[in-house]
Design an enzyme around this catalytic site. Structure first.
Site, PDB file in Angstrom:
ATOM      1  N   CYS A 190       0.940  -1.219  -0.068  1.00 45.67           N
ATOM      2  CA  CYS A 190      -0.112   0.055  -0.088  1.00 45.67           C
ATOM      3  C   CYS A 190       0.961   1.201   0.095  1.00 45.67           C
ATOM      4  O   CYS A 190       2.028   1.243   0.546  1.00 45.67           O
ATOM      5  CB  CYS A 190      -0.862   0.073   1.179  1.00 45.67           C
ATOM      6  SG  CYS A 190      -1.991  -1.334   1.387  1.00 45.67           S
ATOM      7  N   GLY A 214       1.419  -2.116   5.561  1.00 44.57           N
ATOM      8  CA  GLY A 214       2.032  -3.081   6.297  1.00 44.57           C
ATOM      9  C   GLY A 214       1.104  -3.986   6.629  1.00 44.57           C
ATOM     10  O   GLY A 214      -0.027  -4.347   6.291  1.00 44.57           O
ATOM     11  N   CYS A 257      12.757  -3.407   4.746  1.00 43.82           N
ATOM     12  CA  CYS A 257      12.351  -4.362   3.644  1.00 43.82           C
ATOM     13  C   CYS A 257      13.446  -4.151   2.492  1.00 43.82           C
ATOM     14  O   CYS A 257      13.424  -3.386   1.850  1.00 43.82           O
ATOM     15  CB  CYS A 257      11.212  -4.261   3.062  1.00 43.82           C
ATOM     16  SG  CYS A 257      10.761  -5.214   1.665  1.00 43.82           S
ATOM     17  N   ASP A 265      15.840  -9.289 -15.443  1.00 37.67           N
ATOM     18  CA  ASP A 265      14.682  -9.113 -14.742  1.00 37.67           C
ATOM     19  C   ASP A 265      14.920  -8.942 -13.329  1.00 37.67           C
ATOM     20  O   ASP A 265      16.094  -9.039 -12.898  1.00 37.67           O
ATOM     21  CB  ASP A 265      13.433 -10.138 -15.189  1.00 37.67           C
ATOM     22  CG  ASP A 265      11.989  -9.819 -14.846  1.00 37.67           C
ATOM     23  OD1 ASP A 265      11.984  -8.100 -14.369  1.00 37.67           O
ATOM     24  OD2 ASP A 265      11.219 -10.028 -15.005  1.00 37.67           O
TER      25      ASP A 265
END
Ligand code: SF4
Length: 518
Positions: free
Chosen positions: A39, A146, A288, A397
Site C-alpha cells: 500500500c 504493512g 525490507c 529481470d
C-alpha cells in the site's frame, strides 16, 4: 463516514466495471507475476494549500504501491473529517468535484493492494472511526501500509470490549485501538498502542486538527517526511510538512525530502510544526530489502539510496557474479530496465529493446477469449524479432516468483529467433512467504522453493540462469543484513512468531464481511 458511503454509491457501478480490467489483470492479461505491492500512504498539514489536490497527486505518484482502491480523508481544523474512498485507480476514484468537497487544511490518503482482507469496498482506506472516550469523542481517519502479525489477538480483545468492525482489514483494528484509547491526546494513545502492535506498519492518522504518523519499531515498511514549498505570501509563515511512503510523492507536489520517520517514532504535523517523540526505541532495524530491488519507484530515495542507481549497480554485480558469452542485453520491461543498463555497462555489451510493452494493457475491459488467450503474454509484451534473431541474449529481470511469466518470455524469445537465452535476475531466489505486508505466493507455488538454480533453469527453458546473491544486493545498496529484512530470500524472519502469522483472509475466516451495507 456517511458522506464517504453516499459518495461511494454513485461511483460504485462504473468503478466496479472498470475493476474488471484493473488490478486483476490475470484472467486475460497476465501481468508481471512478481509479489504484489502493498500500500501507499500520504498525509499533510497545510492550511493555505489545496490539501486534497496535493493528496490526489501524491497518491497518483504512489499508484504503483496499490491499484485496488484509493481514498482521501480531509478536515478543517476543528471541523469534520470527510472521507472519499473507492475501488479503482486514483484517476478513476476522484473527480474534480470530489476534490472540491474534500476541502480542508489537513488530509491523508491511501492506495491499497490488499494484504489483509479481500479487495472489498469495506477494506479500502482511509479507515474512519469515531468513538466515545472518557466523555468526549475521538474521530480519526487512518491509512496503513504493512501487516500485523498479531491482528487476530487484538481483534478478539476489541470484540470482547464490545467494539464492532465494518471491515476485515487489520488497519481498522489499529484505528479502533487508537480511537477508543482513554488518553486525552492522540499522541499519548498512539504511544501506548504502538508497542502492542506486532508486525509491519507505517501509519498516517488524522484527527480534526493534526496529522500523526508513526512507524513500527523495526521500520519494515518505508515512511518519509517532507517539507512543502511556501506559497505566494507565505514567506514569513510557518513551514508546512507532509509524510509519504516514498519520496516520489514529494517530487510531484514540489515538496522537499527531509528524512525517514525513524523506527518506533511518532511524529505530529500540526500548527506547531513538526513534533517528534520515540514511542518504541531500540527495536532491531529490519527495513525490507525488497523495496530497493522491486517495490519502490526507481526515482524514490530510501535510507539515502537512490533506487535507480542501486538497481543499476545490482546489474553490474550480476555480471561480475555470472558473466557469459553473449551478443546483446535486453530487459524485461520495465522491471528489469535499470539492472539491464548496469549489466550492459559492466559487460561492455550493446543493449536494446527486445520487447515492446503495451503500457495500457491492464486497463482494457474486454477479455481476450479463447482464441487470443493462447497468445498469452503477447498481449502485454511483443518481442522484436529483428532485434533478437540469431543473438545470444542476456535477459535481465528483477525477480521470479512462480516462473510462469518468465517461462513464457523465454519461449517468446526463442520463437522470435534468439540463439541463446541467458537469464540474469537482480534478486536472490524467492523461497519464503512475506508476513510483513507483501502478498506473495505460497512456498509451494514459488519456483525456487525446493529446487536448485539448475533445476529452475531447466523449468524455465533458458540456457543459463543466475540470481544475484544476497551479498550482491547488500553491496549494491551499501547496507548490511543486520539492519534489514530479507526473509523471503533467506527464511530468517526478524520478528519472532512470524511464521505463525495470520493469513491474508484470517479476519474474514473468523467473521465474514457484512452482507448488508449501511
Ligand atoms: Fe521485504 Fe521479503 Fe522481508 Fe517481506 S519478507 S519485508 S518482502 S524482505
Amino acid at each position: 463516514m456517511s458522506c464517504a458511503r453516499a459518495d461511494a454509491t454513485w461511483a460504485r457501478a462504473s468503478v466496479n466495471q472498470a475493476m474488471a480490467g484493473v488490478g486483476d489483470a490475470s484472467p486475460g492479461f497476465p501481468d508481471r507475476e512478481g509479489p504484489r505491492d502493498e500500500c501507499g500512504v500520504f498525509g499533510l498539514y497545510a492550511p493555505g494549500h489545496e490539501v486534497s489536490r496535493l493528496s490526489y497527486f501524491a497518491l497518483y505518484a504512489l499508484q504503483h504501491r496499490g491499484q485496488e482502491s484509493a481514498g482521501i480523508a480531509a478536515a478543517d481544523r476543528g471541523g469534520h473529517i470527510i472521507t472519499r474512498r473507492e475501488l479503482g485507480l486514483v484517476s478513476q476514484v476522484f473527480s474534480e468535484n470530489d476534490l472540491r468537497t474534500l476541502a480542508g487544511e489537513l488530509a491523508i490518503g491511501h492506495v491499497r493492494y490488499s494484504t489483509t482482507g479481500s479487495n472489498a469496498w469495506e477494506n479500502s482506506q482511509p479507515v474512519q472511526r469515531s468513538e466515545g472516550t472518557n466523555g468526549s469523542r475521538r474521530a480519526v481517519a487512518l491509512a496503513h501500509n504493512g501487516n500485523l502479525i498479531n491482528a487476530l489477538e487484538l481483534h478478539d480483545e476489541l470484540l470482547q470490549r464490545g467494539v464492532t468492525f465494518s471491515s476485515t482489514s487489520d488497519s481498522e483494528i489499529i484505528a479502533a485501538l487508537i480511537a477508543t484509547h482513554p488518553a486525552r491526546e492522540v499522541e499519548d494513545a498512539i504511544a501506548d498502542v504502538l508497542p502492542r502492535l506486532r508486525g509491519a506498519f507505517s501509519i498516517v492518522v488524522m484527527t480534526k486538527d493534526r496529522v500523526v504518523t508513526f512507524r513500527d519499531p523495526h521500520g519494515l515498511r518505508p515512511l518519509v517526511l517532507g517539507e512543502l514549498p511556501r506559497g505566494a505570501g507565505e514567506e514569513g509563515g510557518p513551514a508546512r510538512y507532509c509524510v509519504a511512503s516514498e519520496s516520489c510523492a514529494f517530487d510531484i507536489i514540489g515538496a522537499r525530502l527531509l528524512r525517514e520517520v525513524r523506527p518506533g517514532e511518532v511524529v505530529t504535523l500540526s500548527e506547531a510544526g513538526l513534533h517528534s517523540r520515540m514511542a518504541a526505541p531500540g527495536g532491531r532495524p529490519a527495513f525490507c530489502v525488497f523495496e530497493y530491488i522491486y517495490f519502490a519507484r526507481p526515482d524514490s530515495r530510501m535510507n539515502g539510496v537512490a533506487l535507480q542507481v542501486a538497481r543499476a549497480r545490482m546489474g553490474e554485480i550480476l555480471w561480475r557474479e555470472a558473466p557469459v558469452e553473449a551478443d546483446l542485453v535486453i530487459a524485461v520491461p520495465d522491471s528489469g530496465n535499470a539492472a539491464a543498463r548496469g549489466l550492459a555497462r559492466a559487460a561492455g555489451l550493446p543493449q536494446d529493446d527486445g520487447f515492446v510493452k503495451n503500457r495500457y494493457v491492464a486497463r482494457t475491459f474486454i477479455q481476450p477469449g479463447q482464441e487470443l488467450r493462447k497468445h498469452g503474454l503477447r498481449l502485454k509484451f511483443n518481442p522484436l524479432p529483428d532485434v533478437i534473431v540469431g543473438k545470444r541474449l542476456v535477459v535481465v529481470d528483477d525477480s521470479i516468483v512462480r516462473g510462469n511469466t518468465t517461462r513464457q518470455i523465454v519461449q517468446m524469445l526463442r520463437e522470435a529467433g534468439a540463439a541463446e537465452v541467458h537469464l540474469r535476475i537482480s534478486a536472490p531466489p524467492i523461497k519464503h512467504p512475506c508476513h510483513y505486508g507483501i502478498d506473495m505466493s505460497t512456498r509451494e507455488e514459488m519456483i525456487a522453493h525446493g529446487r536448485s538454480t539448475a533445476e529452475v533453469a531447466a523449468e524455465l527453458g533458458c540456457d543459463s540462469l543466475h540470481y544475484l546473491s544476497l551479498e550482491g544486493v547488500y553491496e549494491a545498496v551499501g547496507a548490511t543484513r543486520a539492519t534489514h529484512c530479507d526473509a523471503c530470500f533467506s527464511g530468517d524472519y526478524p520478528l519472532a512468531g512470524s511464521e505463525r502469522a495470520n493469513g491474508k483472509y484470517s479476519l474474514e475466516q473468523q467473521r465474514p464481511l457484512p452482507l448488508v451495507r449501511a
